[in-house]
Design a protein around this motif. Structure first.
Motif, PDB file in Angstrom:
ATOM      1  N   ARG A 281     -12.786   2.834  -0.085  1.00 53.31           N
ATOM      2  CA  ARG A 281     -11.821   3.378   0.890  1.00 53.31           C
ATOM      3  C   ARG A 281     -11.658   4.888   0.816  1.00 53.31           C
ATOM      4  NH1 ARG A 281      -7.300  -1.551   1.022  1.00 53.31           N
ATOM      5  NH2 ARG A 281      -8.822  -3.134   1.635  1.00 53.31           N
TER       6      ARG A 281
ATOM      7  N   LYS B 299       2.310   1.744  -3.432  1.00 58.41           N
ATOM      8  CA  LYS B 299       1.262   2.197  -4.357  1.00 58.41           C
ATOM      9  C   LYS B 299       1.044   3.712  -4.242  1.00 58.41           C
ATOM     10  CE  LYS B 299      -3.533   2.103  -4.066  1.00 58.41           C
ATOM     11  NZ  LYS B 299      -4.800   1.492  -3.645  1.00 58.41           N
TER      12      LYS B 299
ATOM     13  N   LEU C  95       0.839  -1.210   0.000  1.00 61.10           N
ATOM     14  CA  LEU C  95       0.000   0.000   0.000  1.00 61.10           C
ATOM     15  C   LEU C  95       0.871   1.255   0.000  1.00 61.10           C
ATOM     16  CD1 LEU C  95      -2.728  -1.141   2.565  1.00 61.10           C
ATOM     17  CD2 LEU C  95      -3.115  -0.667   0.139  1.00 61.10           C
TER      18      LEU C  95
ATOM     19  N   ASP D 249      -6.094   3.401   4.816  1.00 58.37           N
ATOM     20  CA  ASP D 249      -6.128   2.210   3.964  1.00 58.37           C
ATOM     21  C   ASP D 249      -5.690   0.965   4.732  1.00 58.37           C
ATOM     22  OD1 ASP D 249      -7.083   3.632   1.868  1.00 58.37           O
ATOM     23  OD2 ASP D 249      -5.341   3.380   0.562  1.00 58.37           O
TER      24      ASP D 249
ATOM     25  N   SER E 289      -8.594  -0.002   6.857  1.00 56.26           N
ATOM     26  CA  SER E 289      -9.609  -0.603   5.985  1.00 56.26           C
ATOM     27  C   SER E 289      -9.198  -2.003   5.551  1.00 56.26           C
ATOM     28  CB  SER E 289      -9.845   0.293   4.766  1.00 56.26           C
ATOM     29  OG  SER E 289     -10.497   1.494   5.142  1.00 56.26           O
ATOM     30  N   GLU E 290      -7.905  -2.181   5.275  1.00 54.05           N
ATOM     31  CA  GLU E 290      -7.378  -3.502   4.917  1.00 54.05           C
ATOM     32  C   GLU E 290      -7.586  -4.482   6.074  1.00 54.05           C
ATOM     33  OE1 GLU E 290      -5.385  -6.209   2.356  1.00 54.05           O
ATOM     34  OE2 GLU E 290      -5.811  -4.107   1.887  1.00 54.05           O
TER      35      GLU E 290
ATOM     36  N   GLU F 258     -11.772  -2.130  -1.488  1.00 53.99           N
ATOM     37  CA  GLU F 258     -10.949  -1.029  -2.010  1.00 53.99           C
ATOM     38  C   GLU F 258     -11.763   0.103  -2.632  1.00 53.99           C
ATOM     39  OE1 GLU F 258      -7.122  -1.487  -3.767  1.00 53.99           O
ATOM     40  OE2 GLU F 258      -6.960  -3.585  -3.134  1.00 53.99           O
TER      41      GLU F 258
END
Length: 407
Positions: free
Chosen positions: A165, A125, A122, A152, A155-156, A162
């Protein structure tokens, strides 16, 4: 504590809602430590402790200082309802111990360790996207990276899809924002909180029907001697993760970047040896901690500095001040990566309420900053256009524009 100094001998004013205080609270803190170690603000209705020893003892005193009304000064957030959004952080034992123990069954160190490769993915990214924009142009380090990664990661952990998010991140931001002079939770933040809870309610209902491998399912399945978490208890912890786990880590990442830029001599060694990134994180947590102010409710007899604090009053603990206390730290106003902090760090509290997510925050910050430094040779912060977040308890940046020198 025999020092009788209190507000009666000082004209210092502590207003956690004041924008000038948000810009630089440390001169205020120094005066409090020296002139009013037990401070009383009659207008806003609170007391405050600013010296390191007092703050640490305050964190560990769960007998006279209660968490039952939550840890925020904001009136709307305080009260018996606080646990709905602050989970066990707004409870005393035995309820606190029961809920924390159950949550710990799902939120395990192993789960955090296993998450690290995904956190790295992440981070890469978001860094790749930010660096694509960085070719000679200014990027907003908060909007493009530090504000995206922690939410994120949460949330993961929880299993938020995704595509949702960005929306969840926007709601979380809305929960925390405060306008100048507003001394309570604004309507916009209340609406953002409700929207977030509604979203998580739907998630919990889905996991009840069809469990998955995420933390939400693990919390629903957590059990000790037949005792399980209710849906409301799971929701409370999910909301706590958004507030305590998201915002504070975002601020930590931006504070590290800002103070690293302001102290290039300290950062030089980190560029050369990325194993020093954890030391950079720890000094940032000390020097300019995200979580500056935490409230307690006085329960029973409490006498400090020859003054009895009435039962039911609000008492603020100021870890942001404690970390600059020259009684504990040498040259506390110097940003010194690698200094010996030891057990004197109070960013994650101390005692029974020590932050359950401390290891997650440290791991995220270490991964994020190391991956950043693998990709850049240097950066410059546009201080004139940097914007601080305005919150009664969290310190950091809403916007941190910078130019990056890509490696």
């Amino acid at each position: 504590m025999t020092d009788p100094v209190t507000l009666r001998t000082s004209d210092v004013v502590l207003d956690p809602y004041d924008y000038d205080f948000h810009e630089d609270p440390y001169p205020y803190y120094k005066r409090l430590r020296d002139e009013a170690p037990l401070y009383h603000n009659e207008q806003l209705g609170f007391w405050a402790l600013s010296r390191h020893q007092d703050v640490r003892e305050g964190f560990r005193n769960s007998t006279s200082l209660s968490n039952r009304d939550g840890v925020s000064l904001d009136p709307v957030s305080r009260g018996p309802h606080a646990s709905k959004t602050m989970s066990f952080l707004a409870m005393d034992d035995p309820a606190h111990l029961r809920l924390r123990t159950l949550v710990s069954k799902g939120f395990t160190p192993r789960r955090i360790r296993e998450l690290e490769p995904r956190v790295t993915e992440l981070a890469i990214k978001h860094l790749d996207a930010m660096l694509e924009k960085a070719g000679g142009e200014t990027v907003d380090y908060v909007a493009d990276f530090a504000g995206k990664l922690p939410m994120d990661v949460i949330s993961e952990l929880m299993g938020v899809p995704e595509p949702d998010r960005d929306q969840i991140r926007a709601m979380a931001d809305g929960v925390m924002h405060r306008e100048d002079g507003v001394t309570d939770v604004p309507q916009s933040a209340i609406e953002a909180s409700l929207n977030l809870i509604i979203y998580y309610q739907q998630m919990v209902a889905e996991r009840r029907k069809k469990p998955t491998e995420d933390l939400t399912s693990a919390l629903l399945e957590a059990e000790i001697d037949g005792d399980r978490l209710t849906d409301d208890e799971v929701l409370g912890f999910m909301f706590l993760m958004v507030i305590a786990g998201n915002e504070t880590t975002t601020k930590l990442l931006a504070n590290a970047a800002f103070w690293g830029y302001k102290n290039p001599d300290q950062l030089a060694g980190v560029y050369q040896d990325l194993s020093k990134v954890p030391l950079w994180v720890e000094e940032t947590l000390r020097y300019d901690t995200s979580s500056q102010i935490l409230a307690r409710t006085v329960a029973g007899e409490l006498t400090l500095y020859d003054t009895t604090v009435p039962e039911g009053d609000v008492l603020l603990l100021l870890p942001g001040s404690a970390h600059r206390d020259e009684r504990v730290f040498d040259e506390p106003d110097r940003y010194l990566i690698g200094r010996d902090i030891g057990s004197n760090l109070l960013s994650f509290g101390s005692g029974a309420h020590f932050c359950l997510g401390a290891h997650l925050a440290r791991m995220e910050a270490r991964v994020a900053l190391a991956e950043l430094f693998k990709r850049i040779r240097g950066y410059e912060v546009d201080e004139a256009n940097s914007v601080r977040v305005h919150s009664s308890n969290v310190r950091g940046f809403a916007h941190l524009p910078m130019t990056l020198e890509v490696a």
